[in-house]
Scaffold this active site. Structure first.
Site, PDB file in Angstrom:
ATOM      1  N   ASP A  35       0.845  -1.198   0.000  1.00 57.96           N
ATOM      2  CA  ASP A  35       0.000   0.000   0.000  1.00 57.96           C
ATOM      3  C   ASP A  35       0.880   1.247   0.000  1.00 57.96           C
ATOM      4  OD1 ASP A  35      -2.171  -1.668   0.220  1.00 57.96           O
ATOM      5  OD2 ASP A  35      -2.345  -1.434   2.400  1.00 57.96           O
TER       6      ASP A  35
HETATM    7  N1  URA Z   1      -1.295  -5.915   3.859  1.00 61.71           N
HETATM    8  C1  URA Z   1      -1.771  -4.661   3.882  1.00 61.71           C
HETATM    9  O1  URA Z   1      -2.803  -4.403   4.480  1.00 61.71           O
HETATM   10  N2  URA Z   1      -1.083  -3.720   3.245  1.00 61.71           N
HETATM   11  C2  URA Z   1       0.087  -3.944   2.575  1.00 61.71           C
HETATM   12  O2  URA Z   1       0.677  -3.016   2.023  1.00 61.71           O
HETATM   13  C3  URA Z   1       0.563  -5.255   2.572  1.00 61.71           C
HETATM   14  C4  URA Z   1      -0.139  -6.229   3.212  1.00 61.71           C
END
Ligand code: URA
Length: 253
Positions: free
Chosen positions: A111
């Site tokens: 993310d």
């Molecule tokens: N899980 C999440 O919620 N975000 C990420 O970036 C990776 C795994």
């Protein structure tokens, strides 16, 4: 000089792949005598060479040929794990031209606000192997979670939890490191979680499933590959030979 065989390629293709110029530019450079193979000036850039065996010099510099590049990035928050984005900076904006010529792409996604280990490569086969849902490659995250993460949560995660869309996750290994009282009476927990799949926002949604909120997230490993703690956030480096072996790529040549 090689004249045939599986590994031979046109000299101008080899050099343009490495970013030494377009075919037209390389034709000019060849005429000027800038290209030397095995000690001989080569004026015809269409000549075939074995880039792994023949010694190729360009303007006096011996070139190191390779087809693939494997980069470990310590992703900072605020950049997107994609090759292009209309609004935000992407992880490619953190790479130098010498690596961009290989056209690397991120293996999977983090993310925008997640930091940590991101592998970039132009080796599509490796990316496929690491991301294949059937392989269940483990990924470990460290996180700070609002609320007191409990042994009940550890047990729930060990059985898998049901996400907001009804999907029941594979078991995840949750380890509680500490609880910290914030000044305002709020408690935050430091944890690590290993998951074996990669659903959208999976870690955040697993905690939502047990009524808690992830406020900081960092990936520290993917399969056997661990984030190099000496790698400053926002920087990257090529994988070492040992790391390449860990991901089943024993050698670059
Ligand atoms: N899980 C999440 O919620 N975000 C990420 O970036 C990776 C795994």
């Amino acid at each position: 000089m090689s004249t045939g065989g599986r590994r031979t390629q046109r000299l101008d293709k080899v050099l343009s792949n490495l970013g030494f110029g377009s075919r037209a530019e390389l034709k000019k450079k060849a005429k000027q005598g800038s290209i030397v193979v095995n000690g001989m000036v080569i004026k015809d850039p269409g000549k075939h060479v074995d880039p792994y065996k023949d010694i190729i010099e360009f303007d006096g510099e011996t070139i190191q040929y390779r087809e693939y590049v494997y980069l470990m990035l310590h992703k900072p928050p605020g950049v997107i794990s994609a090759t292009e984005d209309l609004r935000d900076r992407t992880v490619l904006d953190l790479l130098d031209a010498e690596h961009l010529v290989f056209e690397p792409f991120p293996v999977g996604r983090l993310d925008k606000d997640t930091e940590g280990l991101l592998l970039l490569t132009n080796d599509g086969k490796l990316a496929h192997e690491l991301l294949s849902p059937r392989k269940h490659i483990p990924k470990t995250y460290e996180a700070i979670v609002e609320g007191r993460v409990s042994e009940d949560d550890v047990r729930s995660f060990a059985e898998g939890v049901t996400l907001d869309d009804g999907y029941h996750t594979l078991p995840g290994e949750l380890v509680i490191h500490s609880d910290e009282e914030q000044g305002d009476g709020l408690v935050c927990s430091r944890i690590s979680l290993t998951i074996h799949e990669g659903k959208f926002h999976q870690v955040k949604r697993m905690f939502e499933a047990v009524g808690k909120k992830v406020v900081y997230l960092k990936r520290v490993s993917m399969g056997e590959l661990r984030l190099d703690e000496n790698l400053e956030i926002g920087t990257y480096r090529e994988l070492t030979e040992d790391e390449l072996a860990l991901i089943g790529r024993p050698s670059l040549v």
